[in-house]
Design an enzyme around this catalytic site. Sequence first.
Site, PDB file in Angstrom:
ATOM      1  N   GLU A 413      -5.408  17.494  -8.342  1.00  0.00           N
ATOM      2  CA  GLU A 413      -6.586  17.235  -9.355  1.00  0.00           C
ATOM      3  C   GLU A 413      -6.066  17.813 -10.713  1.00  0.00           C
ATOM      4  O   GLU A 413      -6.386  17.258 -11.934  1.00  0.00           O
ATOM      5  CB  GLU A 413      -7.744  17.790  -8.886  1.00  0.00           C
ATOM      6  N   HIS A 484     -18.567  17.474  -0.331  1.00  0.00           N
ATOM      7  CA  HIS A 484     -18.897  15.985  -0.366  1.00  0.00           C
ATOM      8  C   HIS A 484     -20.224  16.066  -0.756  1.00  0.00           C
ATOM      9  O   HIS A 484     -20.620  14.780  -0.813  1.00  0.00           O
ATOM     10  CB  HIS A 484     -18.525  15.195   0.930  1.00  0.00           C
TER      11      HIS A 484
END
Length: 683
Positions: A413, A484
């Site tokens: 990321e 999530h």
Amino acid sequence: MKSNVKTIYSIKKTDKETLLKWYHLLFLGRTLDERAPNYLKQAIGWSYHAPAAGHDGIQLAIGQVFRKNKDHLFPYYRDLQTCVSAGLTAEEVIYNGISKDADVAGGGRHMSNHFAKPAWNIHNSSSCTGNHTLHATGMGRALKTYKEKDAVVISSQGESSVSEGYVYEAINGASNEQLPVVFVFQDNGYGISVPKEDQTANRKVARNFEGFKHLRIIYCNGKDVFDSMNAMTEAVEWAKKEQKPVIVHANCVRIGSHSNSDRHELYRDENELSYVKEYDPLAKYRRLLLRYERATEEELKEIEDAVAAEVKDAHKKGLAAPHPTPESVHDFVIGEAYPASKYPEGVHEHNGEPIKLITALNETLKAEFRNNPDTYLWGQDIANKDKGGIFNVSKGMQQEFGKTRVFNAPIAEDFIMGTANGMSRYKKEMRVVVEGAEFADYFWPAMEQFVETTHEYWRTKGQYSPNITVRLASGGYIGGGLYHSQTIEGALTTFPGVRVVYPSFADDAAGLLRTAIRSEGMTVFMEPKALYNAPKAATPVPDDFEVPFGKARIRREGKDLTIFTYGNTTHFCLEAAEKLSKEGFGEVEVVDLRSLLPLDEETIINSVKKTSKALIVHEDKVFAGFGGEVAATISDLAFHYLDAPIKRVGSTFTPVGFNRTLEAAILPNTDKVIKAVKELLEF
């Protein structure tokens, strides 16, 4: 991949004019380097100074091979001599050191000793050691994309900063993508007081990269001008010819302390301090010029006297130059927003067939890519054959726009964000869209680069705006659990220099995405993934729909209480309002904030004036959630209109559990909103 470096420069082969020019640059750099601590002693400035002495050879070479407005240079905080060699004047160095408004790096907004000149492609790098390697890789990608084969990127750093994970990500990316980037490691043996044996098992850190494909490694004596010039010349020429990355590992010495806040006598004995002074590159170069009769004592003295006069004059100009004004702190916080003038209120006639939120995003991305050929998209798992992202938001884009404009990034990321920062520097017309992480919860590894990017525009005094849209699939209600199902806008909105938007319906998703991509500056675009395919979020969407930043939308008119909300919870609030109306509990106004940063204070205050009661509902935790900022705004600007305390509904102060029973207990829903509204109406 190693090979012998060609001998181009030597004390005998190099012409006298060049030798004397180098001596002028070296002596100028050293004079400024030694003068810097005096400014602090006199309380004038230069409160951070990292001496360059001992790195003179490699830094001279970096500056000499760099070509302004052609190549790109990313120096680090010890690169004073590099920047002098590249062309910065004594005046410009002193302006930076004492933080004057005339500082070409950023007008005194950045720490002293962080030299830059963005107008020449000498980039403004932050204090976060080594993080500019990612920017260099991103710029290398831009050079390759636009076929700039006669240009290279040079990134410079100390050997200890290579311990940072993002440095490995940067070099891995440059190797994998075969980019013309020269990474220079200036090895002086220490990271502040930490010896390099505490950093890595290899005595030379460049050896950690010997297994990387497409990467060449060159070792040189960074204390020697000629060895450094030969190594840097070879590195640059090879990177251009092969269009591949190079590491130059330069062995240096650090004559002084790490910085003026470091006492190196606490960890270096007298023998070591004497040793490093014996290997002073400037003294060695001077001896060579005399020994080989390439210059006379009189000629060198003439240069030294000229430098003294040059620095004296620069000092006077530096002291006389104005400081930045207090009012200027508000300038260049974020780039100019696209005006969205076609739909100034961000609303439209609901004509046509409803489309799903995911379809609205996909079609808007494609439309903007057709509108601007300098638009790019990358991220994890976004483009492989018929798959277009984990949720298929980018489905079909690589097929239409090609692998140069739409491509997968490594699962890293920080790399995704850092290379977006670097690549977007190439031209103002460029727009970069990144899927910052597959799920917003996974964005945390990118936070270092996210924070870096938020202050680029301010730090450079408006010389560089990162025109980047960061897409993040956010929120719960999918049974995703940890990593999530979280939503992270509460953290992201604490940073100046970024916009944060969070739509609830397909039309706002399309309009805000279009505005985000067309704007200058960085925007975080939060996508409520539970609504991607939800019929309740589907709406008609005009082809050209635009939503301005900082403009809330009243989704339901009311007179008895206002709910301020956004994202997934907007639908719970609308459901609650309708149900309460049918049951005779009053008429509730629902305001969809949709733009969190900037926030539409006017609509918030006007609604509170009308209803006198405020409930804030969002999916994130109540404690330290964004609703606290909305509540504070109401308390500050509309307190006298309130007939009851401000109330908030959100998640419990826990992570979001995976089991559906746990998730339901944690996240807000329609029933929890109804309960809160009834309590507030009865107050």
